[in-house]
Design an enzyme around this catalytic site. Structure first.
Site, PDB file in Angstrom:
ATOM      1  N   GLU A 161      22.426  49.587  15.865  1.00 40.61           N
ATOM      2  CA  GLU A 161      22.257  48.134  15.712  1.00 40.61           C
ATOM      3  C   GLU A 161      20.909  47.771  15.102  1.00 40.61           C
ATOM      4  O   GLU A 161      20.593  46.601  14.960  1.00 40.61           O
ATOM      5  CB  GLU A 161      22.476  47.419  17.049  1.00 40.61           C
ATOM      6  CG  GLU A 161      21.625  47.939  18.187  1.00 40.61           C
ATOM      7  CD  GLU A 161      21.942  47.287  19.534  1.00 40.61           C
ATOM      8  OE1 GLU A 161      22.649  46.266  19.576  1.00 40.61           O
ATOM      9  OE2 GLU A 161      21.463  47.804  20.555  1.00 40.61           O
ATOM     10  N   CYS A 216      31.316  47.996  18.952  1.00 42.82           N
ATOM     11  CA  CYS A 216      31.459  47.130  20.124  1.00 42.82           C
ATOM     12  C   CYS A 216      30.879  45.738  19.884  1.00 42.82           C
ATOM     13  O   CYS A 216      30.839  44.919  20.793  1.00 42.82           O
ATOM     14  CB  CYS A 216      30.832  47.776  21.351  1.00 42.82           C
ATOM     15  SG  CYS A 216      29.083  48.088  21.147  1.00 42.82           S
TER      16      CYS A 216
END
Ligand code: PEP
Ligand code: MG
Length: 664
Positions: free
Chosen positions: A546, A617
């Protein structure tokens, strides 16, 4: 001895949570009180507990005296802080998680004044859907207070009669609870009613009235209506609805005293619409619910037990019609639109046709969704694409299971830390992660280690004031600096790994050093647990991708970890330099921007080449328009909110199923 805490029981201590709390309290000999705002009640009476009106996030104190006071306080505080753990009840977690059971939605219950509109009568839309069918009126006879004064010598026999009536009702409820065909949600409701029927507040109040010379029926009505009035006066729609439950229990006691059976719902025909002034939850839960197509009631609101039961069984219900319900006593056919709270008596042909069409449409959608629930979607080459759930607490387990989640792709542990006024203990964490692992085994449950920063402080960690908390001391950066916080979490995860398929992932990773440092800590924790003789097992370690740094060194990271999970929420804000919380730059915060899609593709490529699993996710994982691209890039796991799961499964299937995959 006493201890205070903040209540984390979803929607507070009423009905089933109160029953659980009381059961736990009764397992100790100590005298125990629950104190809220200087008002204290016995922790062994669920009626008193409910009347204390304890809500989620309120501070309470548990006070105990007696030999096992310490253990009692520990257990009860544990329950208040983490109601799904340590109740000792088989299957406690999924049952407690039943949203209709313990967490009815706080919809406004103030029924709009029932009015007739275009031939329809308006009530409260309490359980969505459409229904049409033969009307089945359920209007049991009212039992009135006789107010007969007893002679002095009649009192002992009348008191015995009253005790016997209470015992009879409790036995009946026990028999119902023992029935194997009872739905879990109904079991909870009947257990709560039984708790009322055996509550000392009620039994003692009724006995006192008889001791004062009033006949048993009047005493039962008097005692129950006093408690019902107390519930009705509470500042909480859910607790207001408990007044109906107390009155229903009072009625059962009166019927037992009079040796009568209540009007019964056994005779209801297939597909009928049940119409009543009021239906006790007790009556409805025992009724042949599969035959009931709809429910219409004069009383009740969206949070009453009748509404809860109706929602749990998918039965459309319009409640709170008031007196207008009596207009329906003599009709043959009735139609209800429980999305807008409208009821039509003897509908004309056009209305009836409209209802049949709506019912057919709703049924088709329901059926098609069900079909996707248990599907294991595969790519054309046969590779399984895991459609998993993102969860933040154990309360969400059941919704994920219901949706057909193939495990958990992201368990955010922050809530566990934010819920407590002190750091959650290693034991509490181990229990929480183990509950999750057991609930989804053999599917994997990916637990993300604490991802918190200065924007979301928690008690127990002092965060410095930062100019840019999103670029600051957060996630893995903070955890590695605070082994006193990180190690208990890693130890808890090693202990929970014994109970299922636990995997662990690190947030905000920007380089291999962070992974290596974490591995050293994990090894240290495992060695400690071994020396202590505690059960533990190894887990796969992965990272969230991320940060742009992680994308750019993805090939190096891929050789260090077991899997990647792409966090598109943060990855988008960092790639685009556009704060994910700032609406002014919302347009830039776009996962479909070619720069972000390129970052995702680079990450996937590195993982595929290294032969490790790559999933996602972030919110984008549930986007039907992007799933084809992600699967094409090589992602084999997509984790999302439970409500998107079935659609995502369909989406993968639509890409072209593997030859061995048959879809209905
Ligand atoms: C993400 O960043 O995409 C993610 C899933 O984590 P969170 O939203 O919790 O930051
Ligand atoms: Mg993130």
């Amino acid at each position: 001895m006493e201890r205070s805490t903040i209540v984390r029981v979803h929607d507070g201590l009423h009905a089933r949570p109160a029953t659980r709390f009381v059961k736990l309290a009764k397992s100790f000999e100590a005298d125990i009180e629950l104190v809220k705002a200087e008002k204290s009640v016995s922790a062994k009476s669920s009626v008193k507990l409910m009347l204390l009106g304890v809500k989620e996030n309120e501070e309470v104190t548990v006070r105990a005296t007696g030999a096992d006071a310490i253990e009692a306080i520990e257990a009860l505080i544990g329950y208040l802080e983490n109601p799904l753990s340590g109740t000792g009840e088989e299957g406690a977690a999924p049952a407690e998680a039943t949203p209709v059971d313990v967490a009815p939605r706080k919809e406004p219950v103030a029924a709009p004044a029932p009015v007739s509109i275009q031939g329809g009568i308006r009530g409260v839309a309490a359980s969505e859907g459409f229904a049409i069918g033969p009307a089945f009126g359920f209007f049991p006879q009212e039992i009135k207070q006789e107010n007969r004064m007893l002679g002095h010598d009649e009192i002992p026999a009348e008191a015995a009669r009253l005790r016997q009536a209470f015992a009879t009702v409790q036995e009946r409820m026990d028999r119902s609870l023992a029935a194997s065909n009872l739905a879990e949600s109904d079991r909870g409701i009947i257990a709560a009613l039984k708790d009322i029927a055996s509550d000392e507040e009620l039994t003692e109040a009724a006995a006192a009235l008889v001791a004062g010379g009033i006949d048993a029926v009047s005493a039962a009505i008097g005692a129950t209506s006093k408690i019902a009035d107390d519930f009705a006066a509470m500042d909480d729609p859910y607790l207001n609805a408990r007044a109906d439950d107390v009155n229903a229990v009072g009625r059962q006691i009166c019927l037992a005293l009079l040796g009568q059976d209540d009007a019964n719902l056994e005779a209801i025909p297939e597909g009928a619409i049940l119409i009543a002034e009021d239906i006790g939850a007790w009556d409805l839960a025992r009724a042949p619910l599969k035959r009931i197509a709809g429910v219409i009631c004069g009383h009740g609101g969206a949070t009453s037990h009748v509404a809860i039961i109706a929602r749990a069984h998918g039965i459309p219900a319009v409640l709170g019609l008031g007196h207008a319900v009596h207009e329906l006593e003599t009709v043959n056919t009735v139609a209800l639109d429980a999305n807008s709270g409208l009821v039509f008596a003897n509908p004309d042909e056009a209305t009836a046709r409209r209802f049949h069409d709506e019912i057919a449409k709703a049924e088709a959608v329901k059926q098609s969704l069900k079909a996707y629930k248990d599907i294991t979607p595969k790519r054309a080459d046969g590779t399984v694409i895991e459609i998993a759930a993102n969860l933040g607490s154990l309360e969400e387990i059941e919704a994920a299971q219901e949706a057909g989640a193939m495990g958990v792709g992201l368990f955010r542990t922050e809530l566990l830390f934010m819920r407590h006024i002190h750091l959650p203990s290693e034991d509490l964490q181990a229990e929480t992660y183990a509950t999750l692992a057991k609930a989804f085994a053999p599917y994997p449950v990916i637990v993300r280690t604490l991802d918190i920063g200065g924007d979301k402080p928690i008690s127990g960690i002092d965060f410095p004031v930062e100019e840019n908390p999103f670029l600051g001391w957060r996630g893995i950066r903070m955890c590695l600096d605070r082994p006193d916080v990180f190690k208990p979490q890693l130890r808890a995860l090693l202990r929970a790994a014994v109970h299922g398929n636990i995997k662990v992932m690190l947030p905000m990773v920007s380089g291999v050093d962070e992974v290596r440092a974490t591995r050293l800590l994990i090894d240290e924790c495992a060695a400690e647990l071994k020396a202590e003789g505690r059960d533990h097992a190894a887990f796969d370690l992965g990272i969230m991708v991320e940060t742009p740094a992680a994308v750019l060194v993805a090939p190096m990271l891929a050789s260090e970890v077991a899997f990647f999970s792409i966090g598109t929420n943060d990855l988008t804000q960092y790639i685009m330099a556009a704060d994910r919380l700032n609406p002014t730059v919302a347009k830039l915060n776009d996962v479909t921007h070619p720069a972000v899609m390129a970052a995702i593709a680079l990450t996937a490529k590195a993982a595929v080449e290294a032969g490790i699993m790559v999933g996602m996710c972030g919110e984008a994982a549930g986007r039907a328009d992007l799933i084809p691209a992600f699967v094409d890039m090589g992602l084999t796991e997509l984790s999302m909110s439970p409500s998107s799961i079935q659609r995502a499964k369909k989406c993968v299937l639509d890409l072209g199923a593997a030859p061995d995959q048959h879809f209905p």
